[in-house]
Write a protein that holds these residues in place. Structure first.
Motif, PDB file in Angstrom:
ATOM      1  N   GLY A   1      25.433   5.989 -56.332  1.00  0.00           N
ATOM      2  CA  GLY A   1      26.036   5.496 -55.025  1.00  0.00           C
ATOM      3  C   GLY A   1      27.134   4.381 -55.266  1.00  0.00           C
ATOM      4  O   GLY A   1      27.388   4.134 -56.203  1.00  0.00           O
ATOM      5  N   ILE A   2      27.247   3.994 -54.044  1.00  0.00           N
ATOM      6  CA  ILE A   2      28.303   2.589 -54.169  1.00  0.00           C
ATOM      7  C   ILE A   2      27.494   1.529 -53.360  1.00  0.00           C
ATOM      8  O   ILE A   2      26.687   1.745 -52.446  1.00  0.00           O
ATOM      9  N   ASN A   3      27.912   0.323 -53.589  1.00  0.00           N
ATOM     10  CA  ASN A   3      27.226  -0.809 -53.027  1.00  0.00           C
ATOM     11  C   ASN A   3      28.379  -2.103 -52.959  1.00  0.00           C
ATOM     12  O   ASN A   3      29.299  -2.109 -53.662  1.00  0.00           O
ATOM     13  N   GLY A   4      28.107  -3.080 -51.974  1.00  0.00           N
ATOM     14  CA  GLY A   4      28.819  -4.149 -51.895  1.00  0.00           C
ATOM     15  C   GLY A   4      28.139  -5.187 -50.917  1.00  0.00           C
ATOM     16  O   GLY A   4      27.206  -4.924 -50.386  1.00  0.00           O
ATOM     17  N   GLY A   5      28.664  -6.396 -51.365  1.00  0.00           N
ATOM     18  CA  GLY A   5      27.995  -7.280 -50.627  1.00  0.00           C
ATOM     19  C   GLY A   5      28.639  -8.894 -50.926  1.00  0.00           C
ATOM     20  O   GLY A   5      29.737  -9.020 -51.377  1.00  0.00           O
ATOM     21  N   TYR A   6      27.719  -9.860 -50.686  1.00  0.00           N
ATOM     22  CA  TYR A   6      28.097 -11.130 -50.977  1.00  0.00           C
ATOM     23  C   TYR A   6      26.933 -11.789 -51.656  1.00  0.00           C
ATOM     24  O   TYR A   6      25.615 -11.638 -51.557  1.00  0.00           O
ATOM     25  N   GLY A   7      27.559 -12.824 -52.562  1.00  0.00           N
ATOM     26  CA  GLY A   7      26.517 -13.585 -53.458  1.00  0.00           C
ATOM     27  C   GLY A   7      26.914 -15.335 -53.186  1.00  0.00           C
ATOM     28  O   GLY A   7      27.973 -15.521 -53.130  1.00  0.00           O
ATOM     29  N   TRP A   8      25.828 -15.981 -53.291  1.00  0.00           N
ATOM     30  CA  TRP A   8      25.948 -17.432 -53.093  1.00  0.00           C
ATOM     31  C   TRP A   8      25.069 -18.045 -54.170  1.00  0.00           C
ATOM     32  O   TRP A   8      24.027 -17.831 -54.241  1.00  0.00           O
ATOM     33  N   GLY A   9      25.315 -19.226 -54.549  1.00  0.00           N
ATOM     34  CA  GLY A   9      24.518 -19.978 -55.577  1.00  0.00           C
ATOM     35  C   GLY A   9      25.425 -21.193 -56.009  1.00  0.00           C
ATOM     36  O   GLY A   9      26.303 -21.668 -55.820  1.00  0.00           O
ATOM     37  N   ARG A  10      24.715 -21.440 -57.338  1.00  0.00           N
ATOM     38  CA  ARG A  10      25.398 -22.405 -58.228  1.00  0.00           C
ATOM     39  C   ARG A  10      25.563 -22.304 -59.610  1.00  0.00           C
ATOM     40  O   ARG A  10      24.636 -21.542 -60.284  1.00  0.00           O
ATOM     41  N   ALA A  11      26.762 -22.856 -59.968  1.00  0.00           N
ATOM     42  CA  ALA A  11      26.918 -22.454 -61.377  1.00  0.00           C
ATOM     43  C   ALA A  11      26.588 -23.826 -62.067  1.00  0.00           C
ATOM     44  O   ALA A  11      27.046 -24.953 -62.370  1.00  0.00           O
ATOM     45  N   ASN A  12      25.108 -23.638 -62.660  1.00  0.00           N
ATOM     46  CA  ASN A  12      24.581 -24.722 -63.174  1.00  0.00           C
ATOM     47  C   ASN A  12      25.215 -25.294 -64.695  1.00  0.00           C
ATOM     48  O   ASN A  12      25.435 -24.268 -65.400  1.00  0.00           O
ATOM     49  N   ASN A  13      25.156 -26.130 -65.156  1.00  0.00           N
ATOM     50  CA  ASN A  13      25.811 -26.738 -66.239  1.00  0.00           C
ATOM     51  C   ASN A  13      25.162 -28.108 -66.830  1.00  0.00           C
ATOM     52  O   ASN A  13      24.476 -28.825 -66.118  1.00  0.00           O
ATOM     53  N   ASN A  14      25.417 -28.339 -68.071  1.00  0.00           N
ATOM     54  CA  ASN A  14      24.787 -29.520 -68.748  1.00  0.00           C
ATOM     55  C   ASN A  14      26.054 -30.668 -68.727  1.00  0.00           C
ATOM     56  O   ASN A  14      25.747 -31.587 -69.594  1.00  0.00           O
ATOM     57  N   ALA A  15      27.136 -30.477 -68.012  1.00  0.00           N
ATOM     58  CA  ALA A  15      28.334 -31.571 -68.177  1.00  0.00           C
ATOM     59  C   ALA A  15      28.166 -32.154 -66.679  1.00  0.00           C
ATOM     60  O   ALA A  15      28.946 -32.933 -66.670  1.00  0.00           O
ATOM     61  N   GLY A  16      27.296 -31.843 -65.958  1.00  0.00           N
ATOM     62  CA  GLY A  16      27.174 -32.815 -64.814  1.00  0.00           C
ATOM     63  C   GLY A  16      28.347 -32.331 -63.842  1.00  0.00           C
ATOM     64  O   GLY A  16      28.488 -33.135 -62.774  1.00  0.00           O
ATOM     65  N   ILE A  17      28.931 -31.299 -63.811  1.00  0.00           N
ATOM     66  CA  ILE A  17      29.981 -30.886 -62.893  1.00  0.00           C
ATOM     67  C   ILE A  17      29.246 -30.090 -61.574  1.00  0.00           C
ATOM     68  O   ILE A  17      28.373 -29.152 -61.937  1.00  0.00           O
ATOM     69  N   ASN A  18      29.491 -30.506 -60.415  1.00  0.00           N
ATOM     70  CA  ASN A  18      29.003 -29.999 -59.288  1.00  0.00           C
ATOM     71  C   ASN A  18      29.794 -28.661 -58.855  1.00  0.00           C
ATOM     72  O   ASN A  18      30.785 -28.694 -58.478  1.00  0.00           O
ATOM     73  N   PHE A  19      28.783 -27.466 -59.148  1.00  0.00           N
ATOM     74  CA  PHE A  19      29.511 -26.151 -58.703  1.00  0.00           C
ATOM     75  C   PHE A  19      28.512 -25.564 -57.767  1.00  0.00           C
ATOM     76  O   PHE A  19      28.148 -24.239 -57.868  1.00  0.00           O
ATOM     77  N   SER A  20      27.889 -26.305 -56.768  1.00  0.00           N
ATOM     78  CA  SER A  20      26.849 -25.809 -55.914  1.00  0.00           C
ATOM     79  C   SER A  20      27.307 -24.948 -54.859  1.00  0.00           C
ATOM     80  O   SER A  20      26.475 -24.100 -54.224  1.00  0.00           O
TER      81      SER A  20
END
Length: 221
Positions: free
Chosen positions: A54-73
């Motif tokens: 099959g085929i699929n599609g959609g949307y994702g949301w989250g956070r790129a967590n890292n140890n450099a303290g950069i906010n990618f929420s």
């Protein structure tokens, strides 16, 4: 009494005797059992067993967590790709294996650093187990998730394939005999790995968040 009158009297007597004995003779005849039309055969439940693509599609949301303290929420965006799987059914119980692979564009830029985190593609390999109510299947799913995580800064970039886990669930509908449609939610944690964009140096980074997809599958048998 003349002959003709005598013959008519004889015939009348014979007719009366025949009518008197007919009911008792009919009672002695074998009785034929009544016949009934067979009831229609019940409609068989939908069979979920088989290979599907099959085929699929959609949307994702989250956070790129890292140890450099950069906010990618707010690392989020769309996904689209393909699905391959196989189901086995025992009564109402359905179990299967499924894999999917999606092109993704889930990203966020932090202008203060500046830096951008991005998930470029995402795949999963999962087990599924569910309960079928004829043409409707409710299921849970879980397994391995993997994806490309990229970190960019000041014209430099580096990426790695991260491996983690996923768990979720969904509902699938049999639209026609060989065509099903589904809606699915998955929580994904890609863990962390080290990337080394020259402008930032070694940075431990991953991605975790939620994904909602809709899909259409074709079942081969």
């Amino acid at each position: 009494m003349n002959r003709s009158t005598w013959i008519l009297s004889l015939l009348a007597g014979a007719a009366v005797a025949a009518l008197a004995t007919a009911p008792s003779q009919a009672a002695d005849l074998p009785q034929v059992a009544p016949t009934y039309a067979a009831p229609p055969a019940p409609v068989s439940a939908y069979d979920w067993t088989g290979l599907y693509l099959g085929i699929n599609g959609g949307y994702g949301w989250g956070r790129a967590n890292n140890n450099a303290g950069i906010n990618f929420s707010g690392t989020d965006g769309g996904l689209v790709g393909g699905t391959l799987g196989y189901n086995w059914q025992w009564g109402h119980l359905v179990a299967g294996l499924e894999t999917d692979f999606d092109w993704a564009d889930m990203s966020q830029r932090n202008a203060a650093v500046p830096a951008t985190a991005r998930v470029g593609w995402l795949g999963t390999f999962r087990g599924r187990i569910g309960y079928a109510m004829d043409r409707v299947l409710f299921y849970g799913t879980g397994g391995v998730a993997y994806g490309d995580v990229t970190l960019s800064s000041a014209g430099t970039r580096d990426s790695n394939t991260n491996v983690g886990w996923t768990v979720g669930g969904g509902v699938e509908f049999a639209v026609w005999q060989n065509l099903t449609a589904k809606i699915e939610y998955k929580y994904v944690d890609l863990g962390r790995s080290t990337v080394t964009p020259a402008a930032l140096g070694p940075t431990n980074i991953g991605w975790r968040g939620s994904i909602v997809t809709a899909g259409i599958n074709y079942k081969f048998w």
